[in-house]
Design an enzyme around this catalytic site. Structure first.
Site: not given
Length: 391
Positions: A174, A270, A337
């Site tokens: 991330s 995502d 994610h």
């Protein structure tokens, strides 16, 4: 924007483990190490506290290999969002505790077959700008020192033996994935020429894509992060010489210029980007109210919009793969994610896969040159290995 404060499972995973989510694996809890010497160098968290990391030493054949993972957890771009973070581990080491090492950080061969016996490090994220900010807001008492934190922690790790590493891998998920991309070539430069050095970016392919309202909300956010935290000076010059600095916070605009071998891991759908960028909170009461949080609630037109996003991501991934023979790509069609930091998606029987190859195997095959890896999934809903992840 309030969504910047949505810490989510990736940022709070360590707290979850500590609170008993995986209490059976208490032997994998790893203590926090503060870099106290960093304070004198101004390498501090948002509140001025020293940065920190967690390390579990390697053993056996992996004793001289290093995996450094950069923690993620969104960004802060203004007074409100940054001041909020200083009361959390994402802005102050005062709130950091020992954490569990799962998935790519695990020391269990059955969970992490290729890297389980390496020296494994998790660098805590407390600057709010993907380890790239530089500045100080005297009025607010906020330190934007992500770049200095990066340098200070790397210096300490080199002194702990990383300087003589045989193999090294920089990883991040991330916002940590963005950091891994930004610092990849710098990481390579730390080592001797004979050291095998590569980088891994998980869920870091944030796209500058038009959202459902016709705006580019994430571009606005990144522009604020870059401006508020003084990030521009630390972005790749190969990119900033061509376009506005805020656009160079998007990995899609600088990935192809990275010289160090890199593996790009992302889902084509995502969920962070769906919830916060494509269909942000500002449209939560409209037709995207339910779809943005659960793809099974999306109608045909909404799925078509998401397919357009997938096509753009694949275009970027294809270009990245073609830019260097040593690059690798794994883009699947799950709705989630981050897949390298969660036990349920990293490795195991019936885990997400493309052409019968899971995430951990794909990363390992690429790193150790067992095979070239270019795996791009078919569009939703064809992949039956996702097990309907909704995050």
């Amino acid at each position: 924007m309030k969504f910047l404060l949505r810490i989510g499972i990736l940022a709070l995973i360590s707290t979850w483990w500590v609170d008993g989510g995986m209490g059976a694996f208490t032997d994998l809890m790893v203590d926090l190490t503060l870099v106290k010497s960093a304070v004198a160098k101004g390498a501090v968290c948002l509140d001025g506290s020293p940065p920190g990391y967690h390390i579990q030493r390697g053993f056996g054949s992996g004793a001289n290999n290093w995996l450094v993972d950069l923690e993620g957890g969104g960004w802060c771009s203004d007074k409100w969002s940054c001041q909020y973070r200083i009361k959390t581990p994402l802005g102050s080491s005062k709130y950091m505790e020992k954490i569990f090492f799962p998935a790519i950080l695990s020391n269990r061969s059955e969970e992490n077959p290729d890297f389980y016996n390496w020296n494994r490090v998790r660098v805590r994220y407390c600057d709010g700008a993907s380890f790239a900010g530089e500045g100080y807001n005297k009025e607010l008492g906020l330190y934007f020192r992500g770049q200095r934190i990066w340098s200070a922690v790397m210096e300490e790790l080199m002194g702990l033996g990383m300087s003589s590493a045989k193999q090294a891998l920089l990883s991040g998920c991330s916002a940590g994935g963005v950091a891994s991309a930004l610092h990849c070539d710098n990481f390579r430069a730390l080592f001797r020429p004979q050291t095998i050095v590569k980088c891994h970016v998980d869920a870091g392919l944030f796209l500058d894509y038009v959202d459902v309202s016709g705006q580019r909300g994430l571009r606005s956010v990144f522009d604020s992060v870059v401006t508020f935290q003084g990030v521009a000076q630390n972005l790749p010059e190969s990119c900033t010489s061509r376009m506005n600095a805020s656009l160079c916070f998007f990995p899609e605009n600088f990935l192809n210029g990275i010289k160090t071998p890199m593996f790009l891991l992302n889902t084509a759908y995502d969920t962070w980007q769906i919830e916060n960028s494509l269909a942000p909170v500002s449209v939560k009461d409209g037709p995207w109210k339910f779809c943005r949080l659960n793809y099974t609630k999306c109608d045909s037109s909404q799925i078509e919009f998401l397919q357009g996003f997938r096509k753009r991501m694949i275009t970027v991934a294809e270009s990245f793969y073609q830019s260097k023979a040593t690059n690798g790509v794994f883009i699947n069609s799950c709705f989630t994610h981050g897949q390298s930091v969660l036990p349920g998606t990293w490795h195991g029987k019936d885990y997400p896969s493309i052409e019968n190859k899971g995430v951990a195997q794909s990363v390992g095959d690429w790193y150790f040159n067992r095979s070239k890896v270019k795996l791009i999934d078919c569009p939703y809903p064809c992949d039956t290995t996702c097990h309907n992840y909704v995050s």
